[in-house]
Motif scaffolding. Structure first.
Motif, short mmCIF file in Angstrom:
data_model
loop_
_atom_site.label_atom_id
_atom_site.label_comp_id
_atom_site.label_asym_id
_atom_site.label_seq_id
_atom_site.Cartn_x
_atom_site.Cartn_y
_atom_site.Cartn_z
N VAL A 47 0.86 -1.20 0.00
CA VAL A 47 0.00 0.00 0.00
C VAL A 47 0.89 1.24 0.00
CG1 VAL A 47 -1.81 1.25 1.23
CG2 VAL A 47 -1.74 -1.25 1.33
N SER A 51 -1.87 6.42 0.10
CA SER A 51 -3.18 5.77 0.26
C SER A 51 -3.42 5.34 1.70
CB SER A 51 -3.27 4.53 -0.62
OG SER A 51 -3.06 4.86 -1.95
N GLN A 55 -6.28 6.45 6.60
CA GLN A 55 -7.17 5.28 6.62
C GLN A 55 -7.13 4.60 7.99
OE1 GLN A 55 -9.07 4.31 3.92
NE2 GLN A 55 -8.30 6.23 3.06
N PHE A 56 -8.17 3.81 8.29
CA PHE A 56 -8.12 2.98 9.49
C PHE A 56 -7.02 1.93 9.29
CE2 PHE A 56 -12.66 4.29 9.83
CZ PHE A 56 -12.58 4.90 11.08
N PHE A 58 -6.80 -1.02 10.42
CA PHE A 58 -7.29 -2.38 10.17
C PHE A 58 -7.74 -2.58 8.73
CE2 PHE A 58 -10.72 0.07 12.23
CZ PHE A 58 -11.75 -0.01 11.31
N GLU A 59 -7.99 -1.47 8.02
CA GLU A 59 -8.38 -1.60 6.61
C GLU A 59 -7.17 -1.56 5.68
OE1 GLU A 59 -11.46 1.33 5.97
OE2 GLU A 59 -12.96 0.05 6.94
N VAL A 60 -6.04 -1.17 6.22
CA VAL A 60 -4.83 -1.14 5.41
C VAL A 60 -4.03 -2.44 5.62
CG1 VAL A 60 -2.61 0.04 5.08
CG2 VAL A 60 -4.70 1.37 5.37
#
Lengths: 445, 110
Positions: A47, A51, A55-56, A58-60
């Motif tokens: 990633v 980006s 972001q959270f 846990f989503e990355v």
């Protein structure tokens, strides 16, 4: 780690340091949104920093613990660090990466929690080695997009769940043991042992004691009890490779184990109960051996509750690019190398090569190439010589039947004499300079 | 009527299917939500549970190779790698009846 303008010199230094280390590092605020993300974190997760920030986490990272036992949340709640916890993350390409994580809480000058920091180390190489040593292969390790193989994948979970005996048939090097291990590791017996025996590698006289064990005094050298493979596999699975080479006497005993669920160690007076699941494999068609009388039909029917037929690699050539990518990745990790892949010419050759040794041969060829190739792409020059000779390259000059015959004779001689030209010339009854001209004519130089 | 399942983690779409332990079951007809129920999801029998509930569309986060294999051959239409707020995802799905790319939130970050 962040590109905010107006950074102080210590911040710039800190970012440079963090970007230069091999471990992934990121920070979050108290809402679990990422505030910084170093270069190694980009590499390991795939990633880009731009980006990830905002972001959270846990989503990355998509770690397997994020939604239940988040290590950062634990640190927030307890104030304690987590060190070296092993988890796996899921990358955007669907690949799971094993990592070890460490977490700590970040405080401001007043001591209030302002966020947390997590560092993580890629354990892929370590995991690969561990897997190879422990043999803990799963379906994930069987690579295929081939239609016939995918059909096998679909039924494998059901086979694993059952307690039935399995017979895996396929040519040498087609992955019979890998399938057996995957079945075991997906079965309710996964926590039990997986014991593999190559029946063809043990002398007939030893086979019985190896399988069933013996008690003290069973024969002259039996000074103490020795458990057999069935005892060692108790609660797990016993993989009998080359089951077709079992002598008739042992076939009878194995049949009894499968029927009665018990066996008698050599020299013992009482039978021993067993709950071992038997997974057998053969490179021969066992039904034909039954027809010819060299394999007992009743044992065949007992073993053949579920049969898996593994195709040779030549029947699943569409898998070759995928397998090559997998082995290059594996060998890079294992040998600490950075080989980019194989050239188009190599792949083209692989697609035409017969691969009599199947997937194992492909892996061995690539391991050879890894030794010869110093970096970049693996080219034809890095492959074993006999391999390039064995493939019939379409050559414009070998257009007539006579030319084709001449070329075939040349290729056969080169293979037979391992490419030693003086021996090849002698075998063909021609001068070395003539051999050179012939090889040039047929595109073998 | 269409039955939709969205794997959830709080108010977000769960980031990976194999780790999700909750889902929202929504029955939709003519663009309107008829019923919605939060349920526990046992990952071991996930596919059978969802099929048993008559789920036709599964909206979820990342899929491991094992999940892909588990779902292969299922009649459930899977819209994976979705990221975002559950309500926004649901609203946009109903509004658009669209494919993975058009579904709300956004796709995975890599």
């Amino acid at each position: 780690m962040s590109d905010t303008p107006g950074k102080t010199v210590p911040t710039i230094h800190a970012n440079t340091i963090l970007d230069s280390i091999a471990d992934g590092v990121f920070t979050v605020d108290t809402a679990m949104r990422i505030t910084s993300f170093n270069r190694a974190a980009e590499r390991i997760t795939g990633v880009p920093r731009g980006s990830a920030v905002g972001q959270f986490c846990f989503e990355v990272l998509r770690a397997n613990i994020c939604e239940r036992t988040c290590a950062l949340k634990c640190s927030f709640e307890t104030g304690e660090e987590t060190i070296g916890k092993q988890v796996n993350i899921l990358r955007g390409d669907g690949k799971q990466i094993p990592i070890s994580i460490s977490t700590a809480v970040l405080h401001d000058d007043s001591g209030a929690i302002v966020g947390g920091v997590e560092s993580f180390r890629d354990l892929s190489a370590l995991e690969e080695l561990r897997k190879e040593i422990a043999g803990r292969y799963t379906f994930h390790d069987i690579v295929s997009k081939n239609h016939a193989m995918r059909k096998l994948f679909d039924i494998l979970p059901y086979i694993a769940e059952s307690e039935s005996s399995v017979l895996i048939q396929g040519p040498s090097g087609s992955g019979k043991e890998l399938f057996a291990r995957a079945i075991h590791n997906l079965s309710p017996r996964a926590q039990g042992p997986f014991v593999a025996v190559n029946c063809g590698a043990l002398p007939d006289a030893l086979l019985e004691s190896e399988l069933f064990g013996y008690v003290q005094g069973a024969f002259t050298d039996a000074r103490r009890d020795k458990p057999g493979r069935f005892a060692l596999a108790e609660g797990g699975s016993l993989f009998l490779d080359e089951v077709d080479s079992l002598p008739r006497a042992t076939q009878v005993k194995l049949l009894r184990v499968l029927q009665e669920r018990e066996y008698t160690p050599l020299g013992a007076s009482a039978a021993v109960r067993t709950s071992v699941r038997v997974i057998a494999a053969s490179k021969e068609d066992v039904s034909k051996l039954v027809e010819s009388g060299s394999f007992r039909d009743d044992l065949y029917f007992r073993l053949n509750v579920v049969k898996l037929l593994l195709p040779p690699l030549s029947d699943r050539r569409d898998d070759i690019p995928l397998l090559v990518a997998r082995f290059v990745e594996k060998l890079n990790l294992k040998m600490d190398r950075d080989i980019a892949g194989v050239s188009e010419e190599v792949l083209e050759l692989f697609m035409r090569y017969p691969f009599p040794g199947n997937v194992r041969e492909l892996e061995n060829v690539l391991e050879h190439a890894f030794i010869m190739c110093r970096g970049g792409l693996i080219s034809l020059a890095h492959l074993p010589g006999e391999m390039t000779m064995r493939v019939e390259a379409p050559h414009p000059l070998s257009s007539s039947p006579l030319d084709a015959l001449e070329r075939q004779a040349l290729v056969d001689a080169l293979i037979r004499h391992k490419g030693v030209k003086i021996h090849v010339a002698k075998a063909l009854g021609i001068h070395r300079s003539s051999l050179w001209r012939m090889m040039k004519k047929h595109g073998l130089l | 009527m269409t039955t939709i399942a969205i794997t959830t983690f709080g108010n977000r779409v769960s980031a990976r299917l194999d780790c999700a332990d909750c889902f929202l079951l929504v029955k939709v007809h003519d663009g309107k939500v008829l019923t919605r129920t939060s349920m526990h999801l046992d990952p071991r029998g996930g596919r059978q549970v969802l099929e048993g509930l008559g789920v036709r569309v599964l909206i979820c986060g990342g899929l491991t190779e094992q999940c892909v294999r588990m779902l292969r051959g299922s009649r459930i239409r899977v819209i994976p790698w979705v990221q975002g707020d559950v309500e926004e995802v649901l609203t946009q799905f109903i509004a658009l009846h669209a494919s993975a790319g058009a579904v709300a939130g956004k796709e995975g970050t890599s």
